[in-house]
Design a protein around this motif. Sequence first.
Motif, PDB file in Angstrom:
ATOM      1  N   ALA A 178       0.729  -1.450   0.149  1.00  0.00           N
ATOM      2  CA  ALA A 178      -0.060  -0.001   0.196  1.00  0.00           C
ATOM      3  C   ALA A 178       0.733   1.359   0.012  1.00  0.00           C
ATOM      4  N   PRO A 179       0.204   2.529  -0.191  1.00  0.00           N
ATOM      5  CA  PRO A 179       0.924   3.791  -0.079  1.00  0.00           C
ATOM      6  C   PRO A 179       1.772   3.947   1.362  1.00  0.00           C
ATOM      7  N   THR A 180       2.853   4.435   1.520  1.00  0.00           N
ATOM      8  CA  THR A 180       3.587   4.429   2.651  1.00  0.00           C
ATOM      9  C   THR A 180       3.328   5.543   3.501  1.00  0.00           C
ATOM     10  N   ALA A 181       2.289   6.603   3.270  1.00  0.00           N
ATOM     11  CA  ALA A 181       2.309   7.823   4.094  1.00  0.00           C
ATOM     12  C   ALA A 181       1.761   7.211   5.693  1.00  0.00           C
ATOM     13  N   GLY A 182       2.949   7.599   6.534  1.00  0.00           N
ATOM     14  CA  GLY A 182       2.536   7.368   7.993  1.00  0.00           C
ATOM     15  C   GLY A 182       2.738   6.006   8.632  1.00  0.00           C
ATOM     16  N   ILE A 183       3.575   5.018   7.642  1.00  0.00           N
ATOM     17  CA  ILE A 183       3.854   3.784   8.016  1.00  0.00           C
ATOM     18  C   ILE A 183       5.061   3.654   9.083  1.00  0.00           C
ATOM     19  N   ALA A 184       5.823   4.610   9.077  1.00  0.00           N
ATOM     20  CA  ALA A 184       7.166   4.663   9.941  1.00  0.00           C
ATOM     21  C   ALA A 184       7.468   5.973  10.368  1.00  0.00           C
ATOM     22  N   PRO A 185       6.304   6.269  11.498  1.00  0.00           N
ATOM     23  CA  PRO A 185       6.642   7.822  11.958  1.00  0.00           C
ATOM     24  C   PRO A 185       8.075   8.007  12.553  1.00  0.00           C
ATOM     25  N   GLY A 186       8.433   9.254  11.982  1.00  0.00           N
ATOM     26  CA  GLY A 186       9.739   9.648  12.466  1.00  0.00           C
ATOM     27  C   GLY A 186      10.726   9.464  11.344  1.00  0.00           C
ATOM     28  N   PHE A 187      10.574   8.596  10.389  1.00  0.00           N
ATOM     29  CA  PHE A 187      11.680   8.226   9.408  1.00  0.00           C
ATOM     30  C   PHE A 187      11.341   9.267   8.110  1.00  0.00           C
ATOM     31  N   VAL A 188      12.534   9.242   7.691  1.00  0.00           N
ATOM     32  CA  VAL A 188      12.393  10.250   6.155  1.00  0.00           C
ATOM     33  C   VAL A 188      12.081   9.047   5.312  1.00  0.00           C
ATOM     34  N   GLN A 189      11.022   9.347   4.285  1.00  0.00           N
ATOM     35  CA  GLN A 189      10.795   8.723   3.189  1.00  0.00           C
ATOM     36  C   GLN A 189      11.307   9.507   2.043  1.00  0.00           C
ATOM     37  N   ALA A 190      11.587   8.627   0.724  1.00  0.00           N
ATOM     38  CA  ALA A 190      12.214   9.375  -0.397  1.00  0.00           C
ATOM     39  C   ALA A 190      11.466   8.766  -1.945  1.00  0.00           C
ATOM     40  N   ASN A 191      11.394  10.054  -2.563  1.00  0.00           N
ATOM     41  CA  ASN A 191      11.063   9.685  -4.088  1.00  0.00           C
ATOM     42  C   ASN A 191      12.033   9.048  -4.699  1.00  0.00           C
ATOM     43  N   LEU A 192      11.767   8.221  -5.786  1.00  0.00           N
ATOM     44  CA  LEU A 192      12.739   7.600  -6.699  1.00  0.00           C
ATOM     45  C   LEU A 192      13.066   7.956  -7.928  1.00  0.00           C
ATOM     46  N   ALA A 193      14.128   8.103  -8.679  1.00  0.00           N
ATOM     47  CA  ALA A 193      14.283   8.192 -10.027  1.00  0.00           C
ATOM     48  C   ALA A 193      15.696   7.245 -10.309  1.00  0.00           C
ATOM     49  N   VAL A 194      15.489   6.430 -11.412  1.00  0.00           N
ATOM     50  CA  VAL A 194      16.241   5.534 -11.904  1.00  0.00           C
ATOM     51  C   VAL A 194      16.622   5.784 -13.386  1.00  0.00           C
ATOM     52  N   LEU A 195      18.092   5.884 -13.661  1.00  0.00           N
ATOM     53  CA  LEU A 195      18.435   6.388 -15.079  1.00  0.00           C
ATOM     54  C   LEU A 195      19.662   5.845 -15.331  1.00  0.00           C
ATOM     55  N   PRO A 196      19.780   5.533 -16.942  1.00  0.00           N
ATOM     56  CA  PRO A 196      21.017   4.994 -17.132  1.00  0.00           C
ATOM     57  C   PRO A 196      22.316   5.839 -16.819  1.00  0.00           C
ATOM     58  N   LYS A 197      23.358   5.346 -16.722  1.00  0.00           N
ATOM     59  CA  LYS A 197      24.739   6.084 -16.566  1.00  0.00           C
ATOM     60  C   LYS A 197      24.677   7.217 -17.526  1.00  0.00           C
ATOM     61  N   ALA A 198      24.545   6.978 -18.693  1.00  0.00           N
ATOM     62  CA  ALA A 198      24.698   7.996 -19.536  1.00  0.00           C
ATOM     63  C   ALA A 198      24.023   9.339 -19.303  1.00  0.00           C
ATOM     64  N   LEU A 199      23.065   9.302 -18.515  1.00  0.00           N
ATOM     65  CA  LEU A 199      22.053  10.669 -18.082  1.00  0.00           C
ATOM     66  C   LEU A 199      22.128  10.886 -16.952  1.00  0.00           C
ATOM     67  N   ALA A 200      23.089  10.137 -16.063  1.00  0.00           N
ATOM     68  CA  ALA A 200      23.085  10.297 -14.621  1.00  0.00           C
ATOM     69  C   ALA A 200      23.708  11.586 -14.172  1.00  0.00           C
ATOM     70  N   ASP A 201      24.886  11.945 -14.947  1.00  0.00           N
ATOM     71  CA  ASP A 201      25.581  13.548 -14.487  1.00  0.00           C
ATOM     72  C   ASP A 201      24.450  14.513 -14.930  1.00  0.00           C
ATOM     73  N   ASP A 202      23.871  14.542 -15.980  1.00  0.00           N
ATOM     74  CA  ASP A 202      22.987  15.689 -16.390  1.00  0.00           C
ATOM     75  C   ASP A 202      21.921  15.661 -15.403  1.00  0.00           C
ATOM     76  N   PHE A 203      21.499  14.494 -14.767  1.00  0.00           N
ATOM     77  CA  PHE A 203      20.145  14.534 -13.906  1.00  0.00           C
ATOM     78  C   PHE A 203      20.828  15.044 -12.413  1.00  0.00           C
ATOM     79  N   PHE A 204      22.032  14.613 -12.209  1.00  0.00           N
ATOM     80  CA  PHE A 204      22.360  15.116 -10.755  1.00  0.00           C
ATOM     81  C   PHE A 204      22.462  16.595 -10.930  1.00  0.00           C
TER      82      PHE A 204
END
Length: 277
Positions: free
Chosen positions: A37-63
Motif C-alpha cells: 500500500a502507499p507508505t504515508a505514516g507507516i514509519a513515524p519519524g523516518f524520512v521517506q524518499a522519491n525515486l528516479a532511476v536512469l542509465p549512467k549516460a544520463l546520470a551526470d545531467d540529472f545530478f
Amino acid sequence: MQERGREMNAVAENAVPRIFDSGAEARRAVRRGDHRAPTAGIAPGFVQANLAVLPKALADDFFRFCQFNPKPCPLLAASEPGDPRLPLLGEDLDIRTDIPRYRVWRKGELVDEVDDLMRIWRDDLVAFAIGCSFSFEEALVEDGIRLRHIEQGTNVPMWRTSMQTRPAGPFHGPLVVSMRPLRPADAIRAIQITSRFPAVHGAPVHIGKPESIGIADLSRPDYGDAVEVKPDELPVFWACGVTPQSVIAAVRPEFSITHAPGYMLVTDLKNSRLSVF
C-alpha cells in the motif's frame, strides 16, 4: 492474474496502514510482499524518499538537474552505477525490492507498474533518492495543523504547472506541485515550519489562485486524489518530488524507473535530522 493483483492492491490501499517501528522494519515488510500500500505514516519519524532511476549516460545531467532545482528535487543520495544499495539511507537497503510499487518508463511513456525490479535491473542504472513531503507533513501534524488527505486516507493531490524547472542537459519540463488546503493562520504557520526542512521541499512555492500557475481545476489533479478546498481555506502549493516523472515524460529517455506516486522508499534517516533550525 494482473487484474487480480490490481484488485488486491486496491484492497490494501483502502486498509488501515500498519505502523512500523523503524525504516528498516518497513523495508523488510515491503521486501517480503507484506506491505503493498502507499507508505504515508507507516514509519513515524523516518524520512521517506522519491525515486528516479536512469542509465549512467544520463546520470551526470540529472545530478545537475537536481542541483539546479533543489525545491522539487532535493537529493538525499545517489547510487554507483549498477549498485542497488544506498548505504547513506540504510545499511540493508536494496532499491530493487524496498518500494511497494514502481513505475517503468520507455521513451517517456509509462509501460508498466511492478512490485520489484529484480528482472529489469541493469548494470548501468543509477538510482537517485529525492526528499519527500511526508517528512514535513509529520512536523505540520505534530504542530496541530490538520491535513485533509491524511484524515481521509488518500494520496495528496498533485498537478503539473506552468512553472518551468531550470534545464540541465536534456532535462527540462514543468514543475509538479502538491497541494494542501489550509486556513490562513495555518498557512502562515505551515510556511514557518516547512522552511526548516529544505531537504524535503522546504517552504511553499505558491499560495492561492491556482490558475496563475496553470492549474485549471482543483478537482482534477494530475496525480493523487482530489480533496475539498473549503470557502475559509487557501490552496497551498509545495514543490513536489513527482517532478522527475513529468520531466521524464518531456525528455523521453530510452529507459527509466520511478516510484509510483505515494509509494515511497522508507529510509533509516530521522526526520528530526533534516531540520536546519
